[in-house]
Enzyme design. Sequence first.
Site, PDB file in Angstrom:
ATOM      1  CB  THR A 274      -0.888  -0.046   1.217  1.00 52.01           C
ATOM      2  OG1 THR A 274      -1.528  -1.337   1.541  1.00 52.01           O
ATOM      3  CG2 THR A 274      -1.942   0.945   0.964  1.00 52.01           C
TER       4      THR A 274
ATOM      5  CD  GLU B 296      -9.775   1.401  -8.701  1.00 50.23           C
ATOM      6  OE1 GLU B 296      -8.948   2.041  -7.841  1.00 50.23           O
ATOM      7  OE2 GLU B 296      -9.326   0.502  -9.240  1.00 50.23           O
TER       8      GLU B 296
HETATM    9  C1  FAD Z   1      -8.084  -9.730  -6.716  1.00 54.75           C
HETATM   10  C2  FAD Z   1      -7.303  -8.584  -6.846  1.00 54.75           C
HETATM   11  C3  FAD Z   1      -7.272  -7.383  -7.688  1.00 54.75           C
HETATM   12  C4  FAD Z   1      -6.468  -6.431  -7.390  1.00 54.75           C
HETATM   13  N1  FAD Z   1      -6.294  -5.617  -8.640  1.00 54.75           N
HETATM   14  C5  FAD Z   1      -5.288  -4.382  -8.749  1.00 54.75           C
HETATM   15  C6  FAD Z   1      -5.176  -3.788 -10.021  1.00 54.75           C
HETATM   16  O1  FAD Z   1      -6.007  -4.303 -10.991  1.00 54.75           O
HETATM   17  N2  FAD Z   1      -4.222  -3.003  -9.956  1.00 54.75           N
HETATM   18  C7  FAD Z   1      -3.591  -2.700  -8.822  1.00 54.75           C
HETATM   19  O2  FAD Z   1      -2.767  -1.619  -8.966  1.00 54.75           O
HETATM   20  N3  FAD Z   1      -3.736  -3.240  -7.616  1.00 54.75           N
HETATM   21  C8  FAD Z   1      -4.862  -4.185  -7.573  1.00 54.75           C
HETATM   22  N4  FAD Z   1      -4.913  -4.874  -6.348  1.00 54.75           N
HETATM   23  C9  FAD Z   1      -4.121  -4.593  -5.267  1.00 54.75           C
HETATM   24  C10 FAD Z   1      -4.955  -3.999  -4.192  1.00 54.75           C
HETATM   25  O3  FAD Z   1      -5.053  -2.780  -4.500  1.00 54.75           O
HETATM   26  C11 FAD Z   1      -4.029  -4.190  -2.891  1.00 54.75           C
HETATM   27  O4  FAD Z   1      -4.018  -5.753  -2.542  1.00 54.75           O
HETATM   28  C12 FAD Z   1      -4.704  -3.704  -1.688  1.00 54.75           C
HETATM   29  O5  FAD Z   1      -4.293  -2.183  -2.048  1.00 54.75           O
HETATM   30  C13 FAD Z   1      -3.808  -3.915  -0.466  1.00 54.75           C
HETATM   31  O6  FAD Z   1      -2.374  -3.755  -0.870  1.00 54.75           O
HETATM   32  P1  FAD Z   1      -1.454  -5.041  -0.361  1.00 54.75           P
HETATM   33  O7  FAD Z   1      -1.708  -6.127  -0.733  1.00 54.75           O
HETATM   34  O8  FAD Z   1      -0.055  -4.521  -0.708  1.00 54.75           O
HETATM   35  O9  FAD Z   1      -1.363  -4.953   1.217  1.00 54.75           O
HETATM   36  P2  FAD Z   1      -0.457  -4.580   2.071  1.00 54.75           P
HETATM   37  O10 FAD Z   1       0.054  -3.174   1.943  1.00 54.75           O
HETATM   38  O11 FAD Z   1       0.855  -5.555   2.369  1.00 54.75           O
HETATM   39  O12 FAD Z   1      -0.996  -4.656   3.560  1.00 54.75           O
HETATM   40  C14 FAD Z   1      -1.613  -5.733   4.080  1.00 54.75           C
HETATM   41  C15 FAD Z   1      -2.515  -5.308   5.443  1.00 54.75           C
HETATM   42  O13 FAD Z   1      -1.857  -4.585   6.188  1.00 54.75           O
HETATM   43  C16 FAD Z   1      -2.761  -3.416   6.400  1.00 54.75           C
HETATM   44  N5  FAD Z   1      -1.576  -2.322   6.772  1.00 54.75           N
HETATM   45  C17 FAD Z   1      -0.677  -1.976   5.967  1.00 54.75           C
HETATM   46  N6  FAD Z   1      -0.070  -1.131   6.579  1.00 54.75           N
HETATM   47  C18 FAD Z   1      -0.950  -0.473   7.680  1.00 54.75           C
HETATM   48  C19 FAD Z   1      -0.650   0.453   8.511  1.00 54.75           C
HETATM   49  N7  FAD Z   1       0.316   1.535   8.600  1.00 54.75           N
HETATM   50  N8  FAD Z   1      -1.600   0.487   9.518  1.00 54.75           N
HETATM   51  C20 FAD Z   1      -2.694  -0.236   9.564  1.00 54.75           C
HETATM   52  N9  FAD Z   1      -2.610  -1.361   8.892  1.00 54.75           N
HETATM   53  C21 FAD Z   1      -1.914  -1.385   7.814  1.00 54.75           C
HETATM   54  C22 FAD Z   1      -3.554  -3.375   5.377  1.00 54.75           C
HETATM   55  O14 FAD Z   1      -4.912  -2.630   5.554  1.00 54.75           O
HETATM   56  C23 FAD Z   1      -3.742  -4.738   4.823  1.00 54.75           C
HETATM   57  O15 FAD Z   1      -4.800  -5.134   5.481  1.00 54.75           O
HETATM   58  C24 FAD Z   1      -5.652  -6.135  -6.637  1.00 54.75           C
HETATM   59  C25 FAD Z   1      -5.603  -7.085  -5.373  1.00 54.75           C
HETATM   60  C26 FAD Z   1      -6.497  -8.022  -5.534  1.00 54.75           C
HETATM   61  C27 FAD Z   1      -6.557  -9.038  -4.306  1.00 54.75           C
END
Ligand code: FAD
Length: 384
Positions: free
Chosen positions: A128, A242
Site C-alpha cells: 500500500t 474507482e
Molecule cells: C483480486 C485483486 C485484484 C486487484 N487488482 C489490482 C489492480 O488491477 N491494480 C492494482 O494496482 N492493484 C490491484 N490490487 C491490489 C490491491 O489494491 C491491494 O492488494 C490492496 O491495496 C492492499 O495492498 P497489499 O495487498 O499490498 O497489502 P499491504 O499493503 O501489504 O497490507 C496488508 C494489510 O496490512 C494493513 N496495513 C498496511 N499498512 C498498515 C498501517 N500502516 N496501519 C494499519 N494497517 C496497515 C493493510 O490494511 C492490509 O490489511 C488487487 C488486489 C486483489 C487481491
Amino acid sequence: MPEASHPEIRESVRRLCADFPGSYWQALDRDRIYPTEFVRTLTSSGFLSVLVPEEFGGAGLGLSAATAILEEIHRSGCNGGACHAQMYTMGTILKHGSAEQKQRYLPGIASGELRLQAFGVTEPTSGTDTTRIKTFARRDGDDYVVSGQKIWISRAEHSDLMVLLVRTTPRDQVAKSSDGMSVLLVDMREAVGNGLTIRPVRTMLNHATTELFFDDLRVPAANLIGEEGKGFKYILDGMNAERILIASECIGDGRFFIDRASAYASGREVFGRPIGENQGIQFPIARAHVQLSAAAAMVDQAAAMFEAGEPCGTEANMAKMLASEASWYAADMCIQTHGGFGFAEEYDIERKFRETRLYQVAPISTNLILSHVATHVLKLPKSF
Ligand SMILES: Cc1cc2nc3c(=O)[nH]c(=O)nc-3n(C[C@H](O)[C@H](O)[C@H](O)COP(=O)(O)OP(=O)(O)OC[C@H]3O[C@@H](n4cnc5c(N)ncnc54)[C@H](O)[C@@H]3O)c2cc1C
C-alpha cells in the site's frame, strides 16, 4: 427510501443480465475463465462508455449513471469486475492527457474497439505504500525503458492498453516522496513478449488478475500522460471514481444477498413454518437492509460530489468502506439463512460471498481508509 436514480438504465441492465444467469457464472468460475460474452454484450449495449464525453463517442453521463449500471449488474448476480475498469481508467487520459492522446484513444475506448482496463500500481515489495514503488522508467532518446514488477494487475491479459505508474526519479532524489512518479500508457499488444511478461495469479475468485514483469520494456515518450514526475496526483484523481464505483458494486451485492435471503426465508419451511417467521432469521436480514441503505446513501453522496467536481476523497473512501462492510455482513447473513444450501454452487451464494470479500482489501484496504479519516479528517497524529 429515496427512489433509485436512473430507472431506465437500471431496467435495461437487468434485462441484459437476465441472459447471464447463475449457471453461466458457475461454469466460468470453475475453470477461472474470463466472461468474454458478458463483456461483449455490455460493450455493444454502450454501458461501458457512459462516462466518455459525447465528443469522443460516449454517452457523456455522470458518475451516478455508472454506479446505477454496476449496482444492477451485481444485484442481478453477475459481476462487473471483469470490465468495470473500462469505464473509468480512461479518466486519466481524459483529465490529464494531451489533445492528441484524447483524439487517438478515447473514440476507440468508447466503441470498445480499444480495451483500456488494466491499471498497474501495486507492487510486491511496496504494498500500500505506493511512494516506494520500484518499477523505474529511464528516458532513452524518444523512449522510456521500463524495468520492475507489479502484482495483482487485473485484466492485463484482456486489455489493449494499460495505465502504468512508474518512478522516473528515485525516491531519495525528490523533495516530496510522492514526486518523481509518472504515468505511462502501455500498449499491451506491442509490449507482451517485448519486455513485458504476464503471469496469471489464481485467486479465490474468478478475477483475471496477474503479475507483470518488466525487463527493459520500451514505451514511446509520447505515451507519457501529463507531466513527468506528477503521476501520483493523476492516479489519486482516478482512484476516487474507482472507489465510488466499486462501492456501488458492493451495494448491488448486498441487495442480491438481501433479495435471496428474504425469498428463501419466506419459502423454506422447518418445524412446520417458514424460517422467516423466526426473528432470529428476520432480524439479521433487516439489519443487513438497514446497514446497506446507510451505505448506499453515502455512495450517492460521494457520487454527487464527484459529479459536481467537488473534492470527494474522504467521501469516496467512506462510501467504499461502509459499502464493503455492509455487503460482507449481508453475504454472511445470506449463507446463514440458507443453511447448508448456502454452500451449494448452484445457489450462487457461495460464489458471491467469495466475490464480495475482495472489496475490504481492494482497491484499498479498510485500515488505510480509517487511517485517512483519523489523520486527515480528525487531525489525529500520523502513525506513518
Ligand atoms: C483480486 C485483486 C485484484 C486487484 N487488482 C489490482 C489492480 O488491477 N491494480 C492494482 O494496482 N492493484 C490491484 N490490487 C491490489 C490491491 O489494491 C491491494 O492488494 C490492496 O491495496 C492492499 O495492498 P497489499 O495487498 O499490498 O497489502 P499491504 O499493503 O501489504 O497490507 C496488508 C494489510 O496490512 C494493513 N496495513 C498496511 N499498512 C498498515 C498501517 N500502516 N496501519 C494499519 N494497517 C496497515 C493493510 O490494511 C492490509 O490489511 C488487487 C488486489 C486483489 C487481491
